[in-house]
Design a protein around this motif. Structure first.
Motif, mmCIF file in Angstrom:
data_model
loop_
_atom_site.group_PDB
_atom_site.id
_atom_site.type_symbol
_atom_site.label_atom_id
_atom_site.label_comp_id
_atom_site.label_asym_id
_atom_site.label_seq_id
_atom_site.Cartn_x
_atom_site.Cartn_y
_atom_site.Cartn_z
ATOM 1 N N ASP A 164 0.820 -1.141 0.206
ATOM 2 C CA ASP A 164 0.083 0.081 0.057
ATOM 3 C C ASP A 164 0.788 1.345 0.044
ATOM 4 O OD1 ASP A 164 -2.369 -1.370 -0.019
ATOM 5 O OD2 ASP A 164 -2.538 -1.106 2.251
ATOM 6 N N LEU A 165 0.279 2.342 -0.540
ATOM 7 C CA LEU A 165 1.121 3.712 -0.775
ATOM 8 C C LEU A 165 0.376 4.725 0.200
ATOM 9 C CD1 LEU A 165 1.331 3.657 -4.397
ATOM 10 C CD2 LEU A 165 3.234 3.001 -3.062
ATOM 11 N N LYS A 166 1.103 5.550 0.922
ATOM 12 C CA LYS A 166 0.556 6.811 1.671
ATOM 13 C C LYS A 166 0.395 7.839 0.868
ATOM 14 C CE LYS A 166 1.476 8.836 6.295
ATOM 15 N NZ LYS A 166 2.306 8.776 7.336
ATOM 16 N N MET A 167 -0.553 8.575 1.081
ATOM 17 C CA MET A 167 -0.697 10.004 0.395
ATOM 18 C C MET A 167 -0.192 10.958 1.521
ATOM 19 S SD MET A 167 -2.213 9.437 -2.507
ATOM 20 C CE MET A 167 -2.937 11.161 -2.697
ATOM 21 N N ILE A 168 0.602 11.880 1.014
ATOM 22 C CA ILE A 168 0.984 12.982 1.553
ATOM 23 C C ILE A 168 0.874 14.361 1.117
ATOM 24 C CG2 ILE A 168 2.584 11.488 3.102
ATOM 25 C CD1 ILE A 168 4.888 12.372 1.425
ATOM 26 N N ALA A 203 -8.742 13.197 -0.313
ATOM 27 C CA ALA A 203 -9.418 12.366 1.021
ATOM 28 C C ALA A 203 -8.453 12.406 1.941
ATOM 29 C CB ALA A 203 -9.810 11.122 0.727
ATOM 30 N N PHE A 204 -9.014 12.785 3.198
ATOM 31 C CA PHE A 204 -8.443 12.740 4.600
ATOM 32 C C PHE A 204 -8.857 11.909 5.448
ATOM 33 C CE2 PHE A 204 -6.947 16.734 2.224
ATOM 34 C CZ PHE A 204 -5.703 16.644 2.486
ATOM 35 N N GLU A 205 -8.098 11.476 6.475
ATOM 36 C CA GLU A 205 -8.722 10.682 7.533
ATOM 37 C C GLU A 205 -7.958 11.028 8.889
ATOM 38 O OE1 GLU A 205 -10.703 6.482 8.556
ATOM 39 O OE2 GLU A 205 -9.607 6.533 6.764
ATOM 40 N N ASP A 261 -1.057 14.088 10.071
ATOM 41 C CA ASP A 261 -1.820 13.498 10.817
ATOM 42 C C ASP A 261 -3.031 12.990 10.283
ATOM 43 O OD1 ASP A 261 -2.510 16.119 11.180
ATOM 44 O OD2 ASP A 261 -3.067 16.132 13.197
ATOM 45 N N TRP A 262 -3.289 13.748 8.872
ATOM 46 C CA TRP A 262 -4.504 13.499 8.438
ATOM 47 C C TRP A 262 -4.212 12.631 7.207
ATOM 48 C CZ3 TRP A 262 -9.708 14.733 9.199
ATOM 49 C CH2 TRP A 262 -9.753 15.673 10.294
ATOM 50 N N SER A 263 -2.920 12.129 6.845
ATOM 51 C CA SER A 263 -2.684 11.313 5.707
ATOM 52 C C SER A 263 -3.278 10.129 5.879
ATOM 53 C CB SER A 263 -1.325 11.056 5.497
ATOM 54 O OG SER A 263 -0.474 12.286 5.152
#
Length: 315
Positions: free
Chosen positions: A163-167, A207-209, A265-267
């Motif tokens: 999986d890949l992280k969005m930043i 999109a953020f969470e 902290d929202w990535s």
């Protein structure tokens, strides 16, 4: 069917699939003028115009579309039969057309081109870099590489990466004169570099969470693009905030201080890179070999790409 008639039909299929006389001529080992003459001979023999030509493009006529729809599957079946026979004899050959994101081309394909060519010198790779989410069936590609395993109808996916992280990132120069965003809502007062999805023409919602709370932001700013390299370059040059996968050159820019992360902290994390292909066609030996190479594993036999479960191949 005489040999000349077969050659004419093969030339016609090549032109339609590549939408170019020049690319088709290169594929067939002919000069463009010789290929053009071959197509004219076919049209004269059939008594129908098959291709509409301009100085910049070529496309099939209604009669050409009908002919292509009937004969193209036959040529594909013959090519696959020949490729399987070659593979059974210890050789893999043919042309493999791949449509891929720029990130996948850079991170996954490019480092392995040498190995693949050494192991399969008779396979011609036709790699099209495309961040616009093109339809691989309509584009007549053997496979595509995209983020995520969300499948269109009749598609099978093979996972290539974790999986890949969005930043979210911006340059120090951009942030020098303004406060960094503390929540996704703050992005409405910032310049944002957005991505346009070619599939529907719409700009992508970010999109953020955080702690189970999920937000989507319609970001706006001075640039919209469908190519990741352009978006990251714009962020480095101070045009605004970009939201990208951490492997799209972003880590390198962060390490050298050209970019800094915001809203860390929202990535969110997205599914990784997947190669996908139509389940209406048996994967060719060349495609199986290509997947083996991308996964850094030893070849596992003709057309093998792994075990399939719910449309996703467990490699």
């Amino acid at each position: 069917m005489r040999g000349s008639e077969f050659a004419e039909l093969k030339a016609f299929v090549a032109v339609v699939e590549r939408a170019s006389f020049a690319r088709a001529a290169e594929h067939l080992g002919l000069s463009p003028s010789a290929l053009s003459q071959t197509i004219r001979q076919l049209e004269d023999r059939l008594g129908a115009r098959l291709l509409n030509r301009t100085t910049r493009s070529v496309a099939p006529t209604a009669a050409g579309d009908q002919l292509y729809a009937r004969i193209a599957p036959l040529f594909r079946d013959m090519a696959e039969a020949v490729a399987e026979a070659s593979a059974a004899a210890g050789q893999t050959s043919g042309t493999l057309r791949i449509n891929t994101l720029a990130m996948a081309a850079r991170q996954v394909i490019a480092p392995r081109l040498g190995r693949f060519h050494r192991e399969h010198p008779d396979v011609v790779l036709d790699i099209v870099v495309d961040d616009g989410l093109s339809d691989i069936v309509a584009g007549r590609f053997d496979a595509g590489i995209r983020v995520g395993a969300r499948l269109e109808k009749d598609m099978i996916a093979v996972r290539l990466t974790p999986d890949l992280k969005m930043i979210a990132v911006a340059s120090p120069e951009y942030l020098a004169d303004r406060s960094a965003p503390h929540s996704p809502a703050d992005l409405h007062s910032h310049a944002c570099i957005n991505w346009r999805l070619q599939a529907d023409g719409q700009a992508w919602h970010w999109a953020f969470e955080k702690r189970g709370k999920r937000l989507e932001i319609a970001a706006k700013g001075p640039l919209v693009t469908n190519h990741s390299d352009i978006g990251i370059a714009a962020a480095v040059q101070g045009l605004g905030i970009a939201y990208a996968f951490d492997r799209e050159h972003v880590d390198e820019h962060l390490a050298h201080g050209r970019l800094v992360q915001v809203l860390g902290d929202w990535s969110i994390t997205r599914p990784g890179l997947f190669l996908y292909y139509s389940n209406r066609r048996h994967p060719s030996p060349a495609l199986g070999a290509f997947v083996d190479c991308l996964l850094d594993r030893e070849p596992r036999g003709v057309g093998s790409v792994g075990s399939r479960r719910n449309g996703v191949v467990r490699a």
